[in-house]
Design a protein around this motif. Structure first.
Motif, PDB file in Angstrom:
ATOM      1  N   LEU A 371      13.039  -6.508   0.190  1.00 46.17           N
ATOM      2  CA  LEU A 371      12.252  -5.887  -0.891  1.00 46.17           C
ATOM      3  C   LEU A 371      10.768  -6.152  -0.630  1.00 46.17           C
ATOM      4  O   LEU A 371      10.351  -7.303  -0.512  1.00 46.17           O
ATOM      5  N   VAL A 372       9.992  -5.089  -0.502  1.00 46.06           N
ATOM      6  CA  VAL A 372       8.578  -5.225  -0.148  1.00 46.06           C
ATOM      7  C   VAL A 372       7.738  -4.296  -1.031  1.00 46.06           C
ATOM      8  O   VAL A 372       8.118  -3.145  -1.264  1.00 46.06           O
ATOM      9  N   TYR A 373       6.613  -4.807  -1.522  1.00 46.08           N
ATOM     10  CA  TYR A 373       5.639  -3.983  -2.243  1.00 46.08           C
ATOM     11  C   TYR A 373       4.353  -3.905  -1.420  1.00 46.08           C
ATOM     12  O   TYR A 373       3.875  -4.930  -0.920  1.00 46.08           O
ATOM     13  N   ILE A 374       3.823  -2.688  -1.293  1.00 42.03           N
ATOM     14  CA  ILE A 374       2.560  -2.506  -0.588  1.00 42.03           C
ATOM     15  C   ILE A 374       1.551  -1.931  -1.565  1.00 42.03           C
ATOM     16  O   ILE A 374       1.826  -0.947  -2.249  1.00 42.03           O
ATOM     17  N   GLY A 375       0.377  -2.578  -1.664  1.00 44.21           N
ATOM     18  CA  GLY A 375      -0.669  -2.103  -2.566  1.00 44.21           C
ATOM     19  C   GLY A 375      -1.851  -1.564  -1.778  1.00 44.21           C
ATOM     20  O   GLY A 375      -2.163  -2.069  -0.703  1.00 44.21           O
ATOM     21  N   LEU A 376      -2.484  -0.534  -2.324  1.00 43.90           N
ATOM     22  CA  LEU A 376      -3.700  -0.002  -1.698  1.00 43.90           C
ATOM     23  C   LEU A 376      -4.765   0.155  -2.779  1.00 43.90           C
ATOM     24  O   LEU A 376      -4.639   0.993  -3.676  1.00 43.90           O
ATOM     25  N   ALA A 377      -5.796  -0.687  -2.685  1.00 47.26           N
ATOM     26  CA  ALA A 377      -6.940  -0.562  -3.601  1.00 47.26           C
ATOM     27  C   ALA A 377      -8.043   0.191  -2.868  1.00 47.26           C
ATOM     28  O   ALA A 377      -8.284  -0.063  -1.689  1.00 47.26           O
ATOM     29  N   GLU A 378      -8.655   1.149  -3.570  1.00 46.68           N
ATOM     30  CA  GLU A 378      -9.685   1.957  -2.924  1.00 46.68           C
ATOM     31  C   GLU A 378     -10.863   2.064  -3.891  1.00 46.68           C
ATOM     32  O   GLU A 378     -10.686   2.292  -5.089  1.00 46.68           O
ATOM     33  N   ARG A 379     -12.073   1.921  -3.371  1.00 48.38           N
ATOM     34  CA  ARG A 379     -13.270   2.009  -4.190  1.00 48.38           C
ATOM     35  C   ARG A 379     -13.283   3.365  -4.907  1.00 48.38           C
ATOM     36  O   ARG A 379     -13.185   4.414  -4.264  1.00 48.38           O
ATOM     37  N   GLY A 380     -13.359   3.331  -6.248  1.00 55.07           N
ATOM     38  CA  GLY A 380     -13.478   4.576  -7.000  1.00 55.07           C
ATOM     39  C   GLY A 380     -12.169   5.319  -7.230  1.00 55.07           C
ATOM     40  O   GLY A 380     -12.160   6.428  -7.747  1.00 55.07           O
ATOM     41  N   ARG A 381     -11.031   4.720  -6.809  1.00 58.33           N
ATOM     42  CA  ARG A 381      -9.756   5.377  -7.090  1.00 58.33           C
ATOM     43  C   ARG A 381      -8.796   4.374  -7.713  1.00 58.33           C
ATOM     44  O   ARG A 381      -8.973   3.154  -7.589  1.00 58.33           O
TER      45      ARG A 381
END
Lengths: 417, 417
Positions: A371-381
């Motif tokens: 079980l794996v979670y991948i997060g993507l934080a992006e400036r302005g989104r």
């Protein structure tokens, strides 16, 4: 023209060295439009070598040998071929002069066995050895071509690239070479890709379509024989366009590069920066990104938070999110998002990827292996999180989670998601 | 028993990949006392594969195949062998269940072609695949042994080492088996180690001493043939004692484990913790440590500071140390020490390792490619820094710097320094 590569050397059969010569020659022959049908490795044994020549003679028109041209008693290739053909050997005077001069120059005494390196099978064309002593041999006997090359790669490669290739082109006449395009995919498995293209693969004739998998990625090589690049592109154009159309969501390169190279290239072009917050991948995403020269321009750095304490101290993930009754825990969508956002703020980067999960071997937080979670934080989104359930062993899960994280970033960078 | 290794795959004949499987298997078979007489490579073509089986059958008693067990139409090895032997194929239920469960777990839909990976030639013993889907096959037909292994090395190796070797030992019977001890070294190169042991290597007879290098580490295998473990240990005892005495500063294990496994084991035993601050190694130390199951107990986490900004914000390295006229710079003994100390305090760990340097390809801060500083901060002890000048390419420098850092930690953990 069908070819067989015969590598001679007991050290190959003992596993002391890898047969990289076969790869080098296979590529070189393919570029000349010559199909390699077999590679054979045989030890330093004359009878077995002669047997192998007989078998190869029955299934190929070109036999390329590596190894067994040196001065020692173990170096039998030239003698074995002469015996097989019922011919003698002759001294190649320019090579003999070179050997004698070399020993004189070194102040060493000439050892008689070194004379063996100057011998040619009767009637053979000599192939120059610019990086060693043993002369190469090339001969065409009743339509079968034989080429003898030295074993050490640093002698074999220049000999093949220079005199060897030139001799082969003469034998081939004005024929046509193999042209090919490599397509690289991420975010899809080998069988999934084949499903998308099954009719094309089943009906392939010219161009040919060959799928294969490597280290968490999938590739397809489309190939055809043509007189020049323009003819090749005309012959392959339709097939390539069809494949591109069906696989646009996964096709990240049309050359043999890993996804991390493509991601670093796009970040550089867009002048955007990346940071990483890894848990179960343990630094693998960072390690792959930093294999790419020039990655320092776009990759600011990362944090590997293997403990909950580090997730809080380095990334500001709230303690209540990680522990306590009802807390989502370290392996959760909430934590993946908090890690990515905390990292992006700490590094002041345009993107931050996070990976948290259980790579095994045992369950953690009562959460299943894989079980794996991948997060993507992006400036302005808004921050996105993907949840995956992977199978396989620890290393396989870590590698696929790493590639999947890079896939998410690629989707965003290319405006696909 | 004479063996032939048959690698199946057009990608090998095109030179797209190197046949490292043949080397791995040649070594493994030699350790079992089995002589490899030929290695053959043949493409994904059923007729040619069947021909190759016929030829091998005439000159070997054991045929070991790699490749061609996957789900695609190109994967023909099992079918070709079944045809050659005039047998059918049968479904291996446990593998089929595993495949179906995997697809269900992923939420993906089962693709019919995946069923092919669960097939056995009638009468074959299944060989477990712990790292992939395709089941291996082993069968003895009228005194000739056939073994089918997958092509991807990460599936092939564990299958051969576990079920494959066990099956072969059964076929060989209780002969005088080869016993061997693997000695693993770190902090010394292959030629340095050979210098220490040159007389033993020159005069070796029984036991044999075979040195070899792998992935930034050096190993020696001491081997002898014996009826049982006791006899073997009697025969090898003197040689092993002599080697141990001469190499104590580098000998970290007497089994085939990487240094990171030994370091994690000792940390666990001593109940001490580690954190990492990496620059030029880009997360490779962290990645290697976390390949070890159970490393989460002792490894708290790390930081990859690829930019100077991150070195300051995450580790508290003073800005004046990194930049400005007269500053030591990021690649310096001072920065290595500050990174290690900053990391150790931030993570509150017993040890912190730091690596900063230039892995290439170009000079950075006017500092040569290959210049690397490794820092070790330890609770209650003075911080130590080692300066190294390494040669080789980017990946080689990164890998050797990583192993060197682990060596420093091992020296401290074992009281050697």
């Amino acid at each position: 023209m069908r070819a067989e590569i015969i590598a001679v050397g007991t050290e190959l059969l003992l596993g002391q060295i890898v047969n990289t010569n076969a790869q080098y020659l296979s590529r070189g022959l393919a570029e000349l439009g010559i199909d390699v049908y077999y590679q054979t490795v045989v030890g330093d044994n004359k009878d077995r070598l002669i047997e192998a020549i007989g078998i190869a003679r029955g299934r190929a028109e070109l036999l390329v040998f590596t190894g067994g041209l040196g001065p020692t008693l173990d170096d039998l290739t030239r003698d074995a071929l002469a015996d097989y053909l019922g011919r003698g050997v002759e001294l190649h005077e320019p090579t003999m002069t070179k050997i004698v001069n070399m020993f004189a120059g070194r102040g060493g005494s000439f050892v008689e066995s070194n004379r063996r390196q100057a011998l040619l099978v009767d009637g053979a064309t000599p192939l120059r050895n610019d990086t060693g002593l043993a002369v190469g041999n090339a001969l065409n006997v009743e339509g079968t071509c034989y080429m003898l090359l030295p074993g050490p790669p640093r002698e074999m490669k220049p000999m093949f690239d220079n005199d060897g290739s030139a001799w082969l082109k003469e034998q081939l006449g004005p024929a046509s070479a193999l042209h090919s395009v490599m397509l690289k995919f991420v975010g899809i498995g080998e069988s999934g890709l084949e499903d998308l293209l099954i009719d094309l693969i089943r009906e392939q004739q010219d161009p040919t379509i060959a799928p294969y998998a490597k280290e968490g990625e999938v590739a397809i090589r489309v190939s055809t024989k043509a007189g020049d690049a323009e003819e090749a592109s005309r012959k392959m154009g339709g097939t390539l366009a069809e494949i591109r159309g069906r696989t646009a969501a996964y096709l990240y390169a049309e050359e043999d590069v890993p996804i991390e190279a493509t991601v670093v290239r796009i970040l550089t072009e867009q002048r955007r920066t990346l940071s990483l917050a890894e848990s179960c991948t343990g630094g693998m995403v960072s390690e792959l990104i930093t294999t790419i020269p020039g990655s320092a321009v776009v990759y600011l750095g990362g944090v590997v938070t293997y403990s909950n304490g580090m997730k809080t101290s380095q990334l500001g993930v709230p303690k209540e999110m990680l522990e306590g009754p009802g807390a989502p825990g370290a392996i959760s969508s909430e934590t993946a998002a908090a890690m990515a956002e905390g990292m992006r703020k700490a590094a002041d980067s345009d993107f931050a990827l996070s990976v948290t999960g259980n790579a095994g071997p045992a369950a953690a937080e009562d959460k299943a292996v894989g079980l794996v979670y991948i997060g993507l934080a992006e400036r302005g989104r808004e921050t996105r999180v993907e949840k995956l359930q992977m199978s396989g062993d620890r290393e396989g899960i870590r590698l696929r989670a790493t590639k999947r994280a890079l896939y998410m970033l690629w989707l965003s960078l290319t405006g696909r998601e």
